[in-house]
Design an enzyme around this catalytic site. Structure first.
Site, short mmCIF file in Angstrom:
data_model
loop_
_atom_site.label_atom_id
_atom_site.label_comp_id
_atom_site.label_asym_id
_atom_site.label_seq_id
_atom_site.Cartn_x
_atom_site.Cartn_y
_atom_site.Cartn_z
N GLY A 13 0.93 -1.15 -0.03
CA GLY A 13 -0.05 0.14 -0.06
C GLY A 13 0.84 1.36 -0.36
O GLY A 13 1.64 1.61 0.77
N GLY A 138 -3.78 7.12 15.80
CA GLY A 138 -2.95 7.64 14.97
C GLY A 138 -1.41 7.50 15.40
O GLY A 138 -1.09 6.61 16.06
N LYS A 209 -11.94 1.30 17.01
CA LYS A 209 -10.67 1.45 18.12
C LYS A 209 -10.94 1.06 19.31
O LYS A 209 -10.20 0.71 20.12
CB LYS A 209 -10.17 3.13 17.57
CG LYS A 209 -10.11 3.45 16.39
CD LYS A 209 -9.90 4.79 16.22
CE LYS A 209 -9.60 5.10 14.85
NZ LYS A 209 -9.76 6.82 14.35
#
Lengths: 431, 431
Positions: A13, A138, A209
């Site tokens: 990716g 993140g 999450k």
């Protein structure tokens, strides 16, 4: 304990995050080598379009047409998966990489939420690292914070702002007094929200999450299916204004709690007291709170998405692997995670905010008040305020602490009532 | 990769934190065993007074009269040092433990600030763990956050609120409009401040912690001697009020920055903008911000001291060791840390707050204004306000951004001036 042998990485990716990982490894190369004790080198890459200009020199890497071949790539020690999707190619790649005896690093929250347990068991059996710091919040090291930093504690509750898009929208509604749809459109134009934003704004992304955090915090088997998720679509400017008048801000908070009632996992807009650290999390930031029986309340905040922060977390995982500092992905062996039944939300006790949009007509307030009384909801404060040119008004109620069952019951009593001109909204008040 | 062999711990010191470690290991025993992959067991203890009642059953541990004998204790894998002091018995124990091939865990910020490099080199040579998470910000995993979580980043600046006593005092002055001496006395009565508080309130404790963070963040050799430290003694209620009127809060902030000018390390009261996360850190909390070139701004907050939080960090270190997840204490081998020259603070550019206490007399303002002009300090705003019954007043100035040298120069010009009735105070404005 370190060698000079590079840690060799195959990268699946080359979107925003994949490109970011390559750029970060280039930009901070010497520093990372010093910190990791050895170089971290991308040796092979695979992405959909070989010819797209990504502003990176890709000629130095082996290009692999079929992503599945990365798993067996002879030169790679670790595969980094940045293609996304809970199933399909990402999952196939994860399974095959681990089966091939290589480490696996991913930012794929959906895949970890759905298949993390299976992958952790496979990684432990194969004695290879599986790491996913970038999957939650993140660049903020919250997985490390729970897995290691707070590891000595019994965690009673973990909660936070886990979706930057929703927080951006709510912050902007708050700062500018505007309504949801308008701010969403602007967020989309700015690239803060996807053109199909439902994954974010309906709370699904945050639910992924949250279920990962819950496993780490409580030592429970991942149970994404038990997360109840409600997003921010139905929050109106007036809710934010009433909340502010009462000393609260509206935030989309994912909350997980483990106690004798079972495992509670919910993503929902909440009223957050202005003196709580989550009330000061604005814009697209993410933040996580963990409450431990010895450490008290730990608070982590930072950028929850984007090229740089996500790449930072991916490379932090690679550095841990290069250093040999890794172990069970869920803080304890997957086999030691316990299966907890989902908590009955009706049992939860909290103060709540309810908002009704009502027509300009006699008797409306009486019907709402009667429904509250009949359901056993005790009202702490009530404000009725005219809002629109057509004379419609809102009624905003804050309840005393009580069982959630009663609030749900009251809302059921009012369902379809002529006294309501729109769907009511309720939000728990974060305690 | 784990065994069932316990990690055996010898504990030096049974004060608040030492007792907390024993209590934590008892209370969370099963959970810690699951997370660490094996039990963590205290096998030997040593403290000053064997007969003091600590509310813990100590008969199950070997009692060692002479603390120095812990280093060579045949049953122990790791020594935990919780006696404190930068030199003396703690340092002797550290050296001997590492030389004996055992791991060493400490909460001793003074010792690590002064001798961390030597101890890290020794630990790396002996291939044993040396860990000190509890030395900075108590239970908040900031050392882990820098060493591992942000490891992929070039850190430009690390800063934070590193002393809970000072923050407690400043928060209370802010909330109640009271002066320093009064609030300090109350903090002492409540046990939030030592009877000899100078270590805390003069910024020395924060300076110890800052120098540790700087090494981790920048890969520089610890340079505690280069930290300039000014505490909170000279902050008056009027400073906090003026700061509030201007949109700031006063916080004791330790700041470390590394750039072409060298390594800057300073603990000093700052004006912190109210929209900065540090402005919302109240009471005895600690908080650390790290700014990385990919992750952006990371923010960590929690309890910086006390039995529970400190014990939580000590046991987190033990869990890392039990898992085998540890390496170079300073994120990279001690030999790879670079020696940086101390930055010239005169070169720093910032906005600044200056406050003068002045007598009620003609010409005072003119003299201050002239000193500013002659030193090249550009004034953004100035307020003169009467404060006391005797007619004395304060003059509070906010400067435009400029070199710190000019501000220092202006203050020198005014030294001994009859226009000042007390020492002036300047504070940088956190940018």
């Amino acid at each position: 304990m370190e060698s000079n042998t590079p840690l060799r990485v195959a990268l699946a990716g080359l979107g925003t995050v994949g490109g970011g990982v390559v750029r970060l490894l280039d930009a901070n190369r010497d520093l990372i080598t010093r910190r990791a004790g050895r170089p971290i080198e991308v040796v092979a890459i695979s992405a959909r379009d070989r010819n797209k200009d990504r502003g990176i020199d890709l000629t130095r890497f082996a290009w692999i047409d079929d992503m599945r071949d990365l798993a067996g790539h002879a030169e790679a020690d670790v595969v980094v998966e940045l293609i996304g999707g809970s199933d399909g190619p990402a999952l196939t790649l994860a399974r095959q990489t681990i089966a091939a005896g290589k480490g696996f690093v991913t930012a794929n929250k959906a895949m970890i939420a759905h298949h993390g347990l299976e992958l952790a068991q496979a990684a432990e059996t194969a004695a290879v690292p599986l790491k996913f710091e970038a999957a939650v919040a993140g660049g903020v090291p919250v997985i490390k914070g729970l897995r290691e930093g707070a590891a000595a504690n019994r965690i009673s509750r973990v909660y936070g702002i886990l979706n930057g898009t929703c927080n951006f929208i709510l912050s902007k509604m708050e700062a500018e007094g505007r309504d949801f749809a308008e701010v969403l459109a602007e967020a989309q134009a700015l690239g803060y929200a996807e053109s199909d934003p439902s994954f974010d704004i309906d709370g699904v992304d945050a639910a992924h999450k949250l279920s990962i955090l819950a496993s780490l915090a409580f030592g429970t088997r991942p149970a994404f299916g038990d997360v109840s998720a409600t997003g921010v679509r139905h929050v109106i400017a007036a809710d934010i204004a009433e909340a502010a008048a009462l000393g609260y801000r509206v935030r989309l908070v994912g909350v997980a709690e483990a106690d004798a009632h079972g495992l509670f996992q919910r993503v929902h807009p909440h009223l957050v007291p202005v003196d709580h650290p989550l009330a000061h999390v604005t814009g697209s930031l993410n933040a996580v709170v963990a409450e431990g029986n010895y450490v008290g309340r730990l608070f982590f905040q930072g950028a929850g998405a984007g090229e740089g922060p996500t790449a930072s977390a991916v490379v932090a995982d690679l550095i841990d692997i290069a250093r040999g500092e890794y172990g069970s992905p869920y803080a304890m062996p997957a086999a030691a995670l316990t299966a907890e039944r989902a908590a009955d939300t009706g049992e939860r006790r909290a103060r709540a905010y309810l908002r009704f949009t009502v027509p300009d007509r006699v008797g409306v307030l009486a019907e709402i008040a009667a429904a509250m009384r009949d359901a056993g909801v005790s009202i702490e404060s009530l404000i009725q305020r005219g809002v629109a040119a057509d004379g419609s008004a809102i009624v905003a109620i804050v309840t005393h602490e009580g069982p959630e069952r009663a609030v749900v019951h009251a809302l059921e009593k009012l369902r379809g009532s002529q006294s309501l001109s729109g769907l009511p909204l309720w939000m728990p008040i974060l305690g």
